[in-house]
Design an enzyme around this catalytic site. Structure first.
Site, mmCIF file in Angstrom:
data_model
loop_
_atom_site.group_PDB
_atom_site.id
_atom_site.type_symbol
_atom_site.label_atom_id
_atom_site.label_comp_id
_atom_site.label_asym_id
_atom_site.label_seq_id
_atom_site.Cartn_x
_atom_site.Cartn_y
_atom_site.Cartn_z
ATOM 1 N N GLY A 5 0.737 -1.319 -0.203
ATOM 2 C CA GLY A 5 -0.053 0.799 -0.026
ATOM 3 C C GLY A 5 0.959 1.444 0.126
ATOM 4 O O GLY A 5 2.109 1.208 0.731
ATOM 5 N N GLN A 19 3.584 10.220 1.205
ATOM 6 C CA GLN A 19 4.741 9.010 1.324
ATOM 7 C C GLN A 19 5.504 9.465 0.159
ATOM 8 O O GLN A 19 6.262 8.532 0.488
ATOM 9 C CB GLN A 19 4.545 7.877 1.623
ATOM 10 N N CYS A 68 6.516 0.000 6.901
ATOM 11 C CA CYS A 68 5.786 0.844 6.066
ATOM 12 C C CYS A 68 6.906 1.816 5.600
ATOM 13 O O CYS A 68 8.251 1.308 6.077
ATOM 14 C CB CYS A 68 5.572 2.179 7.246
ATOM 15 N N LEU A 69 6.894 1.935 4.398
ATOM 16 C CA LEU A 69 8.102 2.165 3.412
ATOM 17 C C LEU A 69 8.548 3.131 4.411
ATOM 18 O O LEU A 69 9.774 3.087 3.316
ATOM 19 C CB LEU A 69 7.406 2.343 2.040
ATOM 20 N N HIS A 121 -4.173 1.560 7.464
ATOM 21 C CA HIS A 121 -2.938 1.904 7.317
ATOM 22 C C HIS A 121 -2.980 3.277 6.269
ATOM 23 O O HIS A 121 -2.362 4.370 6.825
ATOM 24 C CB HIS A 121 -2.207 0.557 6.950
ATOM 25 N N GLU A 122 -3.488 3.745 5.375
ATOM 26 C CA GLU A 122 -2.869 3.880 4.493
ATOM 27 C C GLU A 122 -4.072 5.735 5.043
ATOM 28 O O GLU A 122 -3.447 6.051 4.643
ATOM 29 C CB GLU A 122 -3.058 3.923 2.315
ATOM 30 N N HIS A 174 -2.210 7.957 7.018
ATOM 31 C CA HIS A 174 -1.337 8.528 6.211
ATOM 32 C C HIS A 174 -1.317 10.437 5.631
ATOM 33 O O HIS A 174 -1.172 11.115 5.891
ATOM 34 C CB HIS A 174 -0.605 7.828 5.483
HETATM 35 CO CO CO Z 1 2.439 3.467 5.703
#
Ligand code: CO
Length: 168
Positions: free
Chosen positions: A46, A51, A91-92, A133-134, A137
């Protein structure tokens, strides 16, 4: 080419809230395709606008189960099930850090697709967790804010938090 790169914690960009998307144009489609590519390259499931320094309410969800990848614009969770589960998340934007987060098993989601069409969907399973989660963000919230326990990368996280404080 828009040339996106992943923004990493503790970059302040990750803490900003994002703008509602009002024009559903080809540029947006291009951005979503590039977001999908960078997500795959970095082995994520995701990715959210902030991000990659896109200050708009866009999230990309990778291929889970049998489905194609999905693009959700202006996603809004209108229902969270009381039934929850705890899953280890990463998370990236926080490489090598993992933690246990409690999230609803089922959600109802309202969003626009790339054509701007309004859609309502009931979502469960891993996809529901990733979407929660997204969407966080998009509101400047990271999984480390919600984690009940950091399971991997405690030292890395402590160091990053230190860096944040000395910059403040
Ligand atoms: Co993330």
């Amino acid at each position: 080419m828009v040339m996106l790169k992943i923004i990493k914690y503790p970059n302040i960009i990750l803490r900003k809230t994002t703008q509602t998307i009002t024009s559903f144009d080809t540029k947006l489609k291009k951005i979503s395709e590039e977001m999908y590519d960078i997500m795959l390259t970095d082995d994520g499931i995701g990715l959210a606008g902030p991000q990659v320094n896109i200050n708009q309410r866009i999230i990309i969800i990778g291929k889970l189960d049998d489905q194609e990848y999905s693009v959700y614009l202006n996603p809004e969770i209108t229902y969270f099930s009381k039934d929850k589960e705890i899953i280890e998340e990463g998370c990236l934007s926080l490489p090598n850090i993992f933690g246990l987060v409690r999230r609803s098993k089922k959600i109802h989601l309202k969003y626009n697709n790339l054509e701007g069409k309004k859609i309502k969907e009931k979502i469960k399973g891993l996809k529901s967790i990733v979407i929660q989660h997204e969407v966080d963000h998009l509101n400047g919230i990271l999984f480390i804010d919600k984690a009940e326990q950091i399971t991997k990368g405690q030292e890395i996280l402590a160091e990053l938090k230190n860096k944040l404080e000395s910059n403040a």
